[in-house]
Structure formats: structure tokens, C-alpha cells
Design a protein around this motif. Structure first.
Motif, PDB file in Angstrom:
ATOM      1  N   UNK A 182       0.792  -1.211   0.050  1.00  0.00           N
ATOM      2  CA  UNK A 182      -0.080   0.092  -0.042  1.00  0.00           C
ATOM      3  C   UNK A 182       0.818   1.257  -0.082  1.00  0.00           C
ATOM      4  N   UNK A 183       1.987   1.151   0.346  1.00  0.00           N
ATOM      5  CA  UNK A 183       3.076   2.266   0.374  1.00  0.00           C
ATOM      6  C   UNK A 183       3.636   2.791  -1.006  1.00  0.00           C
ATOM      7  N   UNK A 184       3.902   4.037  -1.042  1.00  0.00           N
ATOM      8  CA  UNK A 184       4.547   4.323  -2.473  1.00  0.00           C
ATOM      9  C   UNK A 184       5.898   3.373  -2.505  1.00  0.00           C
TER      10      UNK A 184
ATOM     11  N   UNK B 102       8.854   3.677  -0.156  1.00  0.00           N
ATOM     12  CA  UNK B 102       8.954   3.318   1.101  1.00  0.00           C
ATOM     13  C   UNK B 102       8.784   1.909   1.523  1.00  0.00           C
TER      14      UNK B 102
ATOM     15  N   UNK C 149      -0.129   7.403   7.096  1.00  0.00           N
ATOM     16  CA  UNK C 149       0.664   6.672   6.021  1.00  0.00           C
ATOM     17  C   UNK C 149       0.016   7.372   4.713  1.00  0.00           C
ATOM     18  N   UNK C 150       0.760   7.909   3.821  1.00  0.00           N
ATOM     19  CA  UNK C 150       0.345   8.091   2.639  1.00  0.00           C
ATOM     20  C   UNK C 150       0.548   7.083   1.616  1.00  0.00           C
ATOM     21  N   UNK C 151      -0.485   6.902   0.750  1.00  0.00           N
ATOM     22  CA  UNK C 151      -0.430   5.584   0.156  1.00  0.00           C
ATOM     23  C   UNK C 151      -0.725   6.029  -1.306  1.00  0.00           C
ATOM     24  N   UNK C 152      -0.459   4.997  -2.365  1.00  0.00           N
ATOM     25  CA  UNK C 152      -0.822   5.336  -3.712  1.00  0.00           C
ATOM     26  C   UNK C 152      -2.331   5.193  -4.035  1.00  0.00           C
ATOM     27  N   UNK C 153      -3.180   4.820  -2.849  1.00  0.00           N
ATOM     28  CA  UNK C 153      -4.579   4.302  -3.103  1.00  0.00           C
ATOM     29  C   UNK C 153      -5.202   5.530  -3.522  1.00  0.00           C
TER      30      UNK C 153
ATOM     31  N   UNK D   6       6.737  16.528   2.221  1.00  0.00           N
ATOM     32  CA  UNK D   6       5.529  15.424   2.909  1.00  0.00           C
ATOM     33  C   UNK D   6       6.545  15.252   4.246  1.00  0.00           C
TER      34      UNK D   6
ATOM     35  N   UNK E 121       4.865  12.373   6.443  1.00  0.00           N
ATOM     36  CA  UNK E 121       4.419  11.084   6.025  1.00  0.00           C
ATOM     37  C   UNK E 121       5.296  10.130   6.475  1.00  0.00           C
ATOM     38  N   UNK E 122       4.798   9.013   6.232  1.00  0.00           N
ATOM     39  CA  UNK E 122       5.732   7.749   6.521  1.00  0.00           C
ATOM     40  C   UNK E 122       5.363   7.393   8.081  1.00  0.00           C
ATOM     41  N   UNK E 123       6.024   6.105   8.295  1.00  0.00           N
ATOM     42  CA  UNK E 123       6.162   5.724  10.062  1.00  0.00           C
ATOM     43  C   UNK E 123       6.991   6.510  10.618  1.00  0.00           C
TER      44      UNK E 123
END
Lengths: 204, 99
Positions: free
Chosen positions: A11-13, A16, B1-5, B63, B66-68
Motif C-alpha cells: 500500500x505504500x509508495x 517506502x 501513512x500516505x499511500x498510492x491508493x 511530505x 508522511x511515513x512511519x
């Protein structure tokens, strides 16, 4: 458990997706923190010394609004196009990514060209790095930033070559993301050079 | 968490960040060239405008959150800027006494 982790990663870019990449990106943020401290010492030196002009020209006599604004807009726009490159990368568009990276490079090269011309003009006006404490600290501060931009241009060219050779992989995506952080950071530093060196120099 | 969704097609965040940066840049220039305010006030205003623009870059372009490790990244940069302010203001203050 492994399945959960896998799903999470998917799900992550792309940049990452591996533990290594996540740590690289975090590590780069720590490096940028150190860069902030480096530039802070150069700003402190400049701000302490900028009225010590000796027999040389003062900031107000030297700085020209038009040239400074051109440099500022070139770098600001390049930071924007670099952001668009990452946006394209996250939509899995290699061509869009490469296009915006190349535009970013050209804008960066334009910035450096104007900066070098500015420095040459100053030297012709008798304002060299040896003229006064003001000019020594000015050239060291602005020159260090310019050296960073030049390094960034070389770095970005290498990343583009790797993208052409290997396409999107978690590794190339991470490299693109890190060089984009570096590029945006250079604009952050420039905002303060623009404000504390050029704009302040025009009022004091 | 930023996603590509959420496949945003138009980069709104970047465009808004860019337009705001331009506005802040020209506002600072205007304050310096044509506001006619007292010098100290002008410097105060343009420093605040610079900090706003730097935050725009960190949040909208880089960003940072973003991320963990978004929280660690934010604390790291906040600490770095704290150190920067101490170095810069501290140096100016201490050199104030050297005439």
C-alpha cells in the motif's frame, strides 16, 4: 503476520517499500537537520558581519532587485516542478517523472547561471571575497548554497541516467525521493538567503 | 501513512503550495520596497513570511509528516530549527556588546 506485512508494504509508495529505503529516507532527514545547523552558522557569521563593509560597497549599494527576483523565482519554480516529478512517480508515470526532473534541472542550471553572473558583476564592481568582512561572509554563505545547488544538479543527472537504465524499482524510487528532499531543502535555505541577505540588505 | 491508493490526478497540494509561496515572496518584496514601515517592523514581517514559506515547503512539498517516521522527522527538523535560531540570535546578541 507475514501476509499482513506484505499487504502493508504494497500500500505504500514505491520508495517506502523496503526497510532499507525507509531507513535511508529517515537518515536523509537527519542529514538535513545537520545541514540546517551548518547554514545557521554561516547565517550567524553573515548577520554579525554584514555592516562591516570597510572601504568596500555596502549591501544596499550592491544588491539589485531584478536579478535577485529572477534567481528566487527560478529556484522556487524548480522546487515546485521537483514536487510534480514526485507526484508523477507516485502515479507510476516514468515519462512524466523524467520530464519534470529535466525541467527541474534546467531551472536549477538557470539559477546557477544567474548566480555566477551576479558574482562576476560584483567582482567587476570591486566587491571581491577579500574586500570586506561583509563580502567574505556574503560569498561564503551564498557560495555554499550555490555549491549545494551545483552538486544537486550533478546528483540529479546521475539519478536520471539510472532511471533510464533500470526504470521504476523500489531502489530507484527511493533515490529519486531522496534527491527531491535535497532539492526542496535548497529552496528552504534560499528563502532565508532571500529574506535575511537580500531583502534585509535593501532596507538597512 | 500516505499511500498510492487515492490516485489524485491533479497535484492540488503542490499547486496551492506554489501559489502561496509566490504570494509570500512578492508580499515580502512589497513590504521591503513600498510599505514605508519602520525598518525593525519590516524585518520582523519578512522573517515571519520566510518562516511561513519554509513551512509550506516542508509540509506541502517534502511530505515531512508522511511515513512511519513522520513524527521523528518533524521533531528532528523542529530541533534543527531551534538550534539554528539559538545560533543566529545568540551570535547577534553576544556580538551586540562588541562595538
Amino acid at each position: 503476520m507475514a501476509e499482513v506485512a506484505h499487504h502493508y508494504d504494497e500500500k505504500m509508495p514505491l520508495e517506502y517499500r523496503t526497510e532499507e529505503s525507509r531507513l535511508n529516507i529517515l537518515g536523509f532527514w537527519i542529514f538535513l537537520g545537520a545541514e540546517v545547523a551548518l547554514f545557521a552558522t554561516l547565517f550567524a557569521t553573515y548577520l554579525v558581519l554584514f555592516q562591516r563593509t570597510g572601504h568596500g560597497p555596502t549591501a544596499m549599494e550592491l544588491f539589485k532587485v531584478k536579478e535577485v527576483m529572477i534567481e528566487t523565482l527560478l529556484l522556487l519554480t524548480s522546487s515546485f516542478t521537483c514536487g510534480l516529478a514526485i507526484h508523477e512517480m507516485r502515479r507510476n508515470r516514468l515519462k512524466g517523472l523524467l520530464t519534470w526532473l529535466i525541467i527541474t534541472l534546467l531551472l536549477g542550471a538557470g539559477f546557477i547561471t544567474f548566480e555566477i553572473r551576479e558574482f562576476i558583476d560584483y567582482v567587476h564592481e570591486g566587491a571581491t571575497i577579500q574586500t570586506s568582512a561583509f563580502l567574505s561572509s556574503f560569498f561564503v554563505l551564498v557560495g555554499t548554497h550555490g555549491a549545494h545547488v551545483s552538486l544537486g544538479i550533478g546528483w540529479m543527472i546521475l539519478i536520471i541516467i539510472q532511471l533510464l537504465q533500470r526504470g521504476f524499482t523500489p531502489r530507484t524510487a527511493r533515490k529519486v525521493f531522496i534527491v527531491s528532499l535535497y532539492w526542496h531543502f535548497l529552496d528552504v535555505v534560499w528563502i532565508f538567503i532571500f529574506t535575511l541577505v537580500y531583502l534585509t540588505g535593501m532596507v538597512i | 501513512m500516505a499511500t498510492n491508493d487515492h490516485h489524485e490526478t491533479f497535484p492540488w497540494k503542490h499547486v496551492i503550495g506554489f501559489v502561496l509561496s509566490l504570494v509570500l515572496t512578492f508580499a515580502a518584496l512589497w513590504v521591503v520596497l513600498s510599505s514605508g514601515l519602520a525598518t525593525k517592523l519590516i524585518i520582523g514581517i519578512i522573517v515571519i513570511l520566510a518562516m511561513l514559506q519554509a513551512s509550506l515547503q516542508l509540509f506541502m512539498f517534502m511530505h515531512m509528516t508522511e511515513s512511519d517516521s513522520g513524527k521523528i522527522q518533524t521533531i528532528n527538523m523542529a530541533y534543527a530549527f531551534f538550534i539554528a535560531i539559538v545560533i543566529v540570535i545568540g551570535s547577534i546578541w553576544v556580538m551586540w556588546f562588541v562595538v
